[in-house]
Structures are given as C-alpha cells and as structure tokens.
Design a protein around this motif. Structure first.
Motif, PDB file in Angstrom:
ATOM      1  N   VAL A   1       0.851  -1.190   0.000  1.00  0.00           N
ATOM      2  CA  VAL A   1       0.000   0.000   0.000  1.00  0.00           C
ATOM      3  C   VAL A   1       0.886   1.239   0.000  1.00  0.00           C
ATOM      4  O   VAL A   1       1.721   1.402   0.902  1.00  0.00           O
ATOM      5  N   PRO A   2       0.756   2.124  -0.988  1.00  0.00           N
ATOM      6  CA  PRO A   2       1.569   3.348  -0.994  1.00  0.00           C
ATOM      7  C   PRO A   2       1.371   4.149   0.286  1.00  0.00           C
ATOM      8  O   PRO A   2       0.241   4.376   0.724  1.00  0.00           O
ATOM      9  N   PHE A   3       2.486   4.568   0.893  1.00  0.00           N
ATOM     10  CA  PHE A   3       2.447   5.257   2.186  1.00  0.00           C
ATOM     11  C   PHE A   3       3.016   6.662   2.101  1.00  0.00           C
ATOM     12  O   PHE A   3       2.476   7.605   2.675  1.00  0.00           O
ATOM     13  N   ALA A   4       4.123   6.811   1.390  1.00  0.00           N
ATOM     14  CA  ALA A   4       4.776   8.129   1.325  1.00  0.00           C
ATOM     15  C   ALA A   4       5.796   8.121   0.198  1.00  0.00           C
ATOM     16  O   ALA A   4       6.166   7.066  -0.329  1.00  0.00           O
ATOM     17  N   ARG A   5       6.239   9.314  -0.151  1.00  0.00           N
ATOM     18  CA  ARG A   5       7.341   9.477  -1.105  1.00  0.00           C
ATOM     19  C   ARG A   5       8.161  10.675  -0.653  1.00  0.00           C
ATOM     20  O   ARG A   5       7.628  11.772  -0.490  1.00  0.00           O
TER      21      ARG A   5
ATOM     22  N   LEU B   1       3.707   6.213  12.157  1.00  0.00           N
ATOM     23  CA  LEU B   1       3.358   4.824  12.440  1.00  0.00           C
ATOM     24  C   LEU B   1       2.935   4.634  13.896  1.00  0.00           C
ATOM     25  O   LEU B   1       2.069   3.803  14.195  1.00  0.00           O
ATOM     26  N   ALA B   2       3.534   5.387  14.789  1.00  0.00           N
ATOM     27  CA  ALA B   2       3.233   5.249  16.214  1.00  0.00           C
ATOM     28  C   ALA B   2       1.811   5.679  16.558  1.00  0.00           C
ATOM     29  O   ALA B   2       1.320   5.378  17.659  1.00  0.00           O
ATOM     30  N   THR B   3       1.124   6.361  15.649  1.00  0.00           N
ATOM     31  CA  THR B   3      -0.244   6.803  15.921  1.00  0.00           C
ATOM     32  C   THR B   3      -1.271   5.720  15.626  1.00  0.00           C
ATOM     33  O   THR B   3      -2.451   5.879  15.979  1.00  0.00           O
ATOM     34  N   TYR B   4      -0.883   4.615  15.001  1.00  0.00           N
ATOM     35  CA  TYR B   4      -1.841   3.597  14.585  1.00  0.00           C
ATOM     36  C   TYR B   4      -2.016   2.526  15.658  1.00  0.00           C
ATOM     37  O   TYR B   4      -1.034   2.009  16.202  1.00  0.00           O
ATOM     38  N   ALA B   5      -3.260   2.154  15.907  1.00  0.00           N
ATOM     39  CA  ALA B   5      -3.562   1.130  16.914  1.00  0.00           C
ATOM     40  C   ALA B   5      -3.481  -0.279  16.345  1.00  0.00           C
ATOM     41  O   ALA B   5      -3.457  -1.253  17.102  1.00  0.00           O
TER      42      ALA B   5
ATOM     43  N   LEU C   1       3.545   0.299   2.627  1.00  0.00           N
ATOM     44  CA  LEU C   1       3.189  -0.507   3.791  1.00  0.00           C
ATOM     45  C   LEU C   1       2.902  -1.931   3.340  1.00  0.00           C
ATOM     46  O   LEU C   1       2.376  -2.165   2.253  1.00  0.00           O
ATOM     47  N   ALA C   2       3.229  -2.888   4.209  1.00  0.00           N
ATOM     48  CA  ALA C   2       2.871  -4.284   3.970  1.00  0.00           C
ATOM     49  C   ALA C   2       2.719  -4.976   5.311  1.00  0.00           C
ATOM     50  O   ALA C   2       3.337  -4.584   6.313  1.00  0.00           O
ATOM     51  N   SER C   3       1.892  -5.990   5.342  1.00  0.00           N
ATOM     52  CA  SER C   3       1.734  -6.812   6.531  1.00  0.00           C
ATOM     53  C   SER C   3       2.598  -8.048   6.385  1.00  0.00           C
ATOM     54  O   SER C   3       2.647  -8.658   5.307  1.00  0.00           O
ATOM     55  N   GLY C   4       3.305  -8.420   7.448  1.00  0.00           N
ATOM     56  CA  GLY C   4       4.172  -9.589   7.371  1.00  0.00           C
ATOM     57  C   GLY C   4       4.594 -10.066   8.733  1.00  0.00           C
ATOM     58  O   GLY C   4       4.247  -9.473   9.757  1.00  0.00           O
ATOM     59  N   ASP C   5       5.332 -11.151   8.751  1.00  0.00           N
ATOM     60  CA  ASP C   5       5.838 -11.720  10.000  1.00  0.00           C
ATOM     61  C   ASP C   5       7.026 -12.602   9.649  1.00  0.00           C
ATOM     62  O   ASP C   5       7.390 -12.736   8.480  1.00  0.00           O
ATOM     63  N   GLY C   6       7.614 -13.208  10.643  1.00  0.00           N
ATOM     64  CA  GLY C   6       8.746 -14.092  10.417  1.00  0.00           C
ATOM     65  C   GLY C   6       9.989 -13.594  11.114  1.00  0.00           C
ATOM     66  O   GLY C   6      10.040 -12.479  11.656  1.00  0.00           O
ATOM     67  N   GLU C   7      11.016 -14.422  11.118  1.00  0.00           N
ATOM     68  CA  GLU C   7      12.277 -14.106  11.786  1.00  0.00           C
ATOM     69  C   GLU C   7      13.255 -13.517  10.772  1.00  0.00           C
ATOM     70  O   GLU C   7      13.766 -14.219   9.908  1.00  0.00           O
ATOM     71  N   PRO C   8      13.526 -12.215  10.851  1.00  0.00           N
ATOM     72  CA  PRO C   8      14.441 -11.602   9.881  1.00  0.00           C
ATOM     73  C   PRO C   8      15.896 -11.942  10.198  1.00  0.00           C
ATOM     74  O   PRO C   8      16.280 -12.090  11.363  1.00  0.00           O
ATOM     75  N   VAL C   9      16.686 -12.065   9.155  1.00  0.00           N
ATOM     76  CA  VAL C   9      18.123 -12.310   9.304  1.00  0.00           C
ATOM     77  C   VAL C   9      18.852 -11.288   8.446  1.00  0.00           C
ATOM     78  O   VAL C   9      18.712 -11.286   7.218  1.00  0.00           O
TER      79      VAL C   9
ATOM     80  N   ALA D   1      -3.439   1.412  10.016  1.00  0.00           N
ATOM     81  CA  ALA D   1      -2.365   1.999   9.206  1.00  0.00           C
ATOM     82  C   ALA D   1      -2.710   1.915   7.723  1.00  0.00           C
ATOM     83  O   ALA D   1      -2.558   2.886   6.980  1.00  0.00           O
ATOM     84  N   PHE D   2      -3.193   0.753   7.297  1.00  0.00           N
ATOM     85  CA  PHE D   2      -3.576   0.583   5.903  1.00  0.00           C
ATOM     86  C   PHE D   2      -4.708   1.530   5.521  1.00  0.00           C
ATOM     87  O   PHE D   2      -4.692   2.135   4.439  1.00  0.00           O
ATOM     88  N   ALA D   3      -5.706   1.653   6.399  1.00  0.00           N
ATOM     89  CA  ALA D   3      -6.858   2.511   6.098  1.00  0.00           C
ATOM     90  C   ALA D   3      -6.433   3.965   5.946  1.00  0.00           C
ATOM     91  O   ALA D   3      -6.891   4.672   5.039  1.00  0.00           O
ATOM     92  N   ASP D   4      -5.563   4.427   6.824  1.00  0.00           N
ATOM     93  CA  ASP D   4      -5.106   5.811   6.743  1.00  0.00           C
ATOM     94  C   ASP D   4      -4.288   6.037   5.473  1.00  0.00           C
ATOM     95  O   ASP D   4      -4.442   7.051   4.794  1.00  0.00           O
TER      96      ASP D   4
END
Length: 234
Positions: free
Chosen positions: A115-119, A179-183, A136-144, A188-191
């Motif tokens: 989802v486009p967030f900023a430029r 980002l800290a303003t989103y519950a 923006l994207a939703s995700g999970d997992g263990e980053p390396v 975040a996606f909706a905004d």
C-alpha cells in the motif's frame, strides 16, 4: 547536487498486544549513506526491477518500485513479502549478483499486498539523493540481516525507537512518528489508502529565530518540524 536516484522501501508491520511492530534494519557504519542508521528494508530501483515491471505491466515507475522493495526485502532480511514465499530461497543468488529477472518470475509477485504510504525527495543535499517511495505491507517471520549492508534486523514498536538514542535520519523519524499513531495494522492501511501520496521535499524555515527542517502540515504526520541542530539527514 546529484541527480535523484529512484529507490523503494518496505514498511512491514505486524499486530501485537499494545500496538503494531515494524521491521527495522541497522545499516553498516562504514556505508557512505546513512551509515549506522536504523531504516526500513529497501534500496535503489535497478534495471532488473524495471525488466520485471515491464512483464507485470501497470504504471512503470510504481511497479518497478514495488518490485524493488520486495526484492530488497528478500536480500536484506530474507523475508518474502508480496511474492510467493519459496522465492526467498533465492536470497544468496540475488546477493551474489544474479539477475533478479531470471530468479523472480513476474507472475509470482503480489503487488497489491503493498500500500503506498509516502514518497520522500530530500533535495538540497551535497551527497547522493534518493527519491524514495515507501510502501506498507503486513508480514511476520524471523528476519536475518545480510551481514554486510545491514548488521541487524529486528521487530520493534515505533515508539520504542523514537524513545531511544539510535541514529535515525529525518525521514525515518517522521515516518516512525506517523506509524506510532496507529492502533493496528488495519488502521495503518486505512489511513494510507485515504491519503493520496504527495512527494515530500523537506525545507528549511526560521521559527522563532531557530532554523527548522520542515515538511508540509497536511500529510498525516504528527511532527512536521525539527531544529536543524538535531535533524539527521544522512
């Protein structure tokens, strides 16, 4: 002033009790640009990204930027976001310089997951300038972390980064504050979907005798100015 370099960044969020977490990486301290800074996964848009974008179709620059954000995330943290997960196994080949277009087929990408967030386009700098699209994207997992360009990859709440003493450059700090303003991730996606993306070009303004680095006040950012003495631009 150098010619702006097209770049793309993936802001990956996951829901947790107390609010969403975001995936951050720490850049190696010896890097010329933002060495030692905490940033989101991403990097410049290259020729391979444009080749894949041509096969996918759509608006060329936006499509290539989305492809770049996905590819860079595989390279930098080993996570497949917006693409079929098995393709993350090509990480080592991508890092070794194998052409992305030969490893990542166009039909494997799920670009609508971004989802486009900023430029941001920070003009007026003496070093290299990046014209960066944030998604923006939703995700999970263990980053390396890849161990070269980035030395650390971790999940954290935006407010925790803001409260610490880490090296955070001006665009990243402003985006973390937003980002800290989103519950939730959905919030975040909706905004982001409700706000058309306008290119942000920071400017310097005198406020009460103190020079501040500023951004426009109508783009959804809770903090739009910071004294030049504390603003980190690279």
């Amino acid at each position: 002033m150098s010619e702006p370099i097209p770049a793309a960044t993936l802001v990956i969020l996951r829901d947790r009790l107390g609010g969403p977490e975001v995936l951050m990486v720490e850049r190696g301290r010896m890097l010329a640009f933002a060495g030692g800074a905490l940033v989101f996964p991403g990097g410049r848009v290259d020729a391979g990204d444009h080749a894949i974008a041509r096969a996918i179709g759509g608006e060329p620059d936006d499509t290539a930027a989305r492809v770049a954000a996905i590819r860079e995330t595989i390279e930098e943290v080993g996570l497949a976001i917006g693409i079929d997960p098995p393709l993350a196994t090509h990480r080592e080949a991508l890092l070794a310089g194998e052409p992305a277009e030969s490893l990542l087929p166009a039909d494997a990408f799920r670009l609508d997951a971004l989802v486009p967030f900023a430029r941001w386009l920070p003009l007026g700098l003496s070093h290299r300038i990046f014209d960066t699209r944030f998604y923006l994207a939703s995700g999970d997992g263990e980053p390396v972390a890849d161990g070269e360009e980035n030395v650390r990859a971790f999940w954290t709440r935006p407010a925790e980064v803001l409260a610490g003493d880490e090296h955070v450059i001006f665009p990243t700090r402003r985006n973390l504050e937003r980002l800290a303003t989103y519950a939730s991730v959905d919030a975040a996606f909706a905004d982001a979907r409700a706000r058309p993306v306008r290119t942000i070009v920071p400017f310097v303004e005198d406020r009460g005798g103190v020079e501040h680095l500023c951004i426009p006040a109508d783009l959804g950012y809770p903090v739009t100015a910071e004294p030049m003495t504390s603003a980190k631009r690279a």
